[in-house]
Design a protein around this motif. Structure first.
Motif, PDB file in Angstrom:
ATOM      1  N   CYS A   1      -9.561  -9.667   7.935  1.00 30.31           N
ATOM      2  CA  CYS A   1      -8.329  -9.616   7.162  1.00 30.31           C
ATOM      3  C   CYS A   1      -7.882  -8.156   7.141  1.00 30.31           C
ATOM      4  N   ALA A   2      -6.817  -7.879   7.856  1.00 34.02           N
ATOM      5  CA  ALA A   2      -6.295  -6.519   7.935  1.00 34.02           C
ATOM      6  C   ALA A   2      -5.184  -6.350   6.918  1.00 34.02           C
ATOM      7  N   ALA A   3      -5.282  -5.300   6.135  1.00 29.39           N
ATOM      8  CA  ALA A   3      -4.297  -5.039   5.090  1.00 29.39           C
ATOM      9  C   ALA A   3      -3.481  -3.806   5.407  1.00 29.39           C
ATOM     10  N   SER A   4      -2.208  -3.880   5.106  1.00 29.70           N
ATOM     11  CA  SER A   4      -1.346  -2.709   5.215  1.00 29.70           C
ATOM     12  C   SER A   4      -0.941  -2.294   3.817  1.00 29.70           C
ATOM     13  N   GLY A   5      -0.962  -0.995   3.559  1.00 31.58           N
ATOM     14  CA  GLY A   5      -0.631  -0.538   2.221  1.00 31.58           C
ATOM     15  C   GLY A   5      -1.805   0.194   1.607  1.00 31.58           C
ATOM     16  N   SER A   6      -1.606   1.392   1.158  1.00 31.85           N
ATOM     17  CA  SER A   6      -2.708   2.234   0.698  1.00 31.85           C
ATOM     18  C   SER A   6      -3.363   1.703  -0.566  1.00 31.85           C
ATOM     19  N   ILE A   7      -2.663   0.891  -1.358  1.00 35.42           N
ATOM     20  CA  ILE A   7      -3.247   0.416  -2.610  1.00 35.42           C
ATOM     21  C   ILE A   7      -4.347  -0.603  -2.368  1.00 35.42           C
ATOM     22  N   PHE A   8      -4.494  -1.032  -1.138  1.00 32.03           N
ATOM     23  CA  PHE A   8      -5.566  -1.967  -0.796  1.00 32.03           C
ATOM     24  C   PHE A   8      -6.903  -1.461  -1.264  1.00 32.03           C
ATOM     25  N   SER A   9      -7.102  -0.146  -1.189  1.00 32.79           N
ATOM     26  CA  SER A   9      -8.403   0.434  -1.489  1.00 32.79           C
ATOM     27  C   SER A   9      -8.805   0.248  -2.942  1.00 32.79           C
ATOM     28  N   TYR A  10      -7.884  -0.070  -3.813  1.00 36.38           N
ATOM     29  CA  TYR A  10      -8.185  -0.122  -5.229  1.00 36.38           C
ATOM     30  C   TYR A  10      -8.275  -1.541  -5.758  1.00 36.38           C
ATOM     31  N   TYR A  11      -8.186  -2.503  -4.885  1.00 37.64           N
ATOM     32  CA  TYR A  11      -8.235  -3.892  -5.302  1.00 37.64           C
ATOM     33  C   TYR A  11      -9.497  -4.584  -4.805  1.00 37.64           C
ATOM     34  N   ALA A  12      -9.931  -5.558  -5.568  1.00 40.78           N
ATOM     35  CA  ALA A  12     -10.954  -6.466  -5.059  1.00 40.78           C
ATOM     36  C   ALA A  12     -10.310  -7.355  -3.986  1.00 40.78           C
ATOM     37  N   MET A  13     -11.142  -7.889  -3.132  1.00 39.22           N
ATOM     38  CA  MET A  13     -10.668  -8.785  -2.077  1.00 39.22           C
ATOM     39  C   MET A  13     -11.390 -10.113  -2.186  1.00 39.22           C
ATOM     40  N   GLY A  14     -10.676 -11.174  -1.897  1.00 35.84           N
ATOM     41  CA  GLY A  14     -11.283 -12.489  -1.949  1.00 35.84           C
ATOM     42  C   GLY A  14     -10.961 -13.319  -0.725  1.00 35.84           C
ATOM     43  N   TRP A  15     -11.840 -14.236  -0.438  1.00 36.43           N
ATOM     44  CA  TRP A  15     -11.589 -15.252   0.587  1.00 36.43           C
ATOM     45  C   TRP A  15     -11.572 -16.614  -0.101  1.00 36.43           C
ATOM     46  N   PHE A  16     -10.580 -17.403   0.261  1.00 38.46           N
ATOM     47  CA  PHE A  16     -10.459 -18.762  -0.227  1.00 38.46           C
ATOM     48  C   PHE A  16     -10.304 -19.681   0.984  1.00 38.46           C
ATOM     49  N   ARG A  17     -10.456 -20.974   0.753  1.00 30.14           N
ATOM     50  CA  ARG A  17     -10.233 -21.923   1.832  1.00 30.14           C
ATOM     51  C   ARG A  17      -9.629 -23.198   1.274  1.00 30.14           C
ATOM     52  N   GLN A  18      -8.927 -23.892   2.146  1.00 28.49           N
ATOM     53  CA  GLN A  18      -8.306 -25.144   1.746  1.00 28.49           C
ATOM     54  C   GLN A  18      -8.450 -26.157   2.872  1.00 28.49           C
ATOM     55  N   ALA A  19      -9.153 -27.222   2.577  1.00 26.80           N
ATOM     56  CA  ALA A  19      -9.326 -28.317   3.530  1.00 26.80           C
ATOM     57  C   ALA A  19      -8.205 -29.329   3.325  1.00 26.80           C
ATOM     58  N   PRO A  20      -7.909 -30.124   4.333  1.00 27.04           N
ATOM     59  CA  PRO A  20      -6.836 -31.133   4.208  1.00 27.04           C
ATOM     60  C   PRO A  20      -7.081 -32.057   3.028  1.00 27.04           C
ATOM     61  N   GLY A  21      -6.062 -32.198   2.211  1.00 28.15           N
ATOM     62  CA  GLY A  21      -6.144 -33.103   1.075  1.00 28.15           C
ATOM     63  C   GLY A  21      -6.931 -32.574  -0.106  1.00 28.15           C
ATOM     64  N   LYS A  22      -7.358 -31.321  -0.025  1.00 26.91           N
ATOM     65  CA  LYS A  22      -8.142 -30.735  -1.116  1.00 26.91           C
ATOM     66  C   LYS A  22      -7.461 -29.499  -1.667  1.00 26.91           C
ATOM     67  N   GLU A  23      -7.870 -29.116  -2.863  1.00 19.92           N
ATOM     68  CA  GLU A  23      -7.330 -27.910  -3.470  1.00 19.92           C
ATOM     69  C   GLU A  23      -7.955 -26.674  -2.834  1.00 19.92           C
ATOM     70  N   ARG A  24      -7.235 -25.575  -2.939  1.00 19.08           N
ATOM     71  CA  ARG A  24      -7.773 -24.307  -2.457  1.00 19.08           C
ATOM     72  C   ARG A  24      -8.983 -23.935  -3.312  1.00 19.08           C
ATOM     73  N   GLU A  25     -10.038 -23.488  -2.650  1.00 21.41           N
ATOM     74  CA  GLU A  25     -11.252 -23.150  -3.377  1.00 21.41           C
ATOM     75  C   GLU A  25     -11.739 -21.751  -3.025  1.00 21.41           C
ATOM     76  N   PHE A  26     -12.377 -21.149  -3.980  1.00 21.43           N
ATOM     77  CA  PHE A  26     -12.934 -19.811  -3.818  1.00 21.43           C
ATOM     78  C   PHE A  26     -14.121 -19.848  -2.871  1.00 21.43           C
ATOM     79  N   VAL A  27     -14.230 -18.813  -2.039  1.00 20.56           N
ATOM     80  CA  VAL A  27     -15.356 -18.701  -1.112  1.00 20.56           C
ATOM     81  C   VAL A  27     -16.203 -17.465  -1.424  1.00 20.56           C
ATOM     82  N   ALA A  28     -15.556 -16.306  -1.455  1.00 21.91           N
ATOM     83  CA  ALA A  28     -16.302 -15.052  -1.668  1.00 21.91           C
ATOM     84  C   ALA A  28     -15.341 -13.968  -2.119  1.00 21.91           C
ATOM     85  N   ALA A  29     -15.889 -12.945  -2.757  1.00 21.59           N
ATOM     86  CA  ALA A  29     -15.074 -11.814  -3.198  1.00 21.59           C
ATOM     87  C   ALA A  29     -15.918 -10.553  -3.183  1.00 21.59           C
TER      88      ALA A  29
END
Length: 123
Positions: free
Chosen positions: A22-50
């Motif tokens: 996941c490539a980010a543009s913008g210097s403020i990226f460095s000050y935020y947490a990052m997360g990965w989520f996923r969404q399978a067909p017919g399901k809600e988006r769910e948290f994976v990792a942060a």
């Protein structure tokens, strides 16, 4: 405006590995947490990792703990999700997100989202 672009998805067999980026543009990226989520067909988006902005702390969903690893490279504004021992249940569109100052599993607490990358695991 901060933008996120995911890559690295694809079609693999059960037991294989993939690394998402996941490539980010913008210097403020460095000050935020990052997360990965996923969404399978017919399901809600769910948290994976942060991961915290410094990379010193990580948090995983129980379903991926021990198989997935999140890490980030502040110098290149990139966060990665190394996925090992992939299973059919991991099939989903994977999204990276940022904008929260802290690790959180709640999707609404992230302000910026990528367009997603498809991961398909055949059994």
């Amino acid at each position: 405006q901060l933008q996120l672009v995911e890559s690295g998805g694809g079609l693999v067999q059960a037991g294989d590995s993939l690394r998402l980026s996941c490539a980010a543009s913008g210097s403020i990226f460095s000050y935020y947490a990052m997360g990965w989520f996923r969404q399978a067909p017919g399901k809600e988006r769910e948290f994976v990792a942060a991961i915290t902005w410094s990379g010193s702390h990580t948090y995983y969903a129980d379903s991926v703990k021990g198989r997935f690893t999140i890490y980030r490279d502040i110098a290149t504004n990139t966060v990665y999700l190394q996925m090992n021992s992939l299973q059919a249940e991991d099939t989903a569109v994977y999204y990276c997100a940022t904008g929260s100052p802290f690790i959180t599993t709640k999707s609404y607490e992230y302000d910026y989202w990528g367009q997603g990358t498809q991961v398909t695991v055949s059994s």
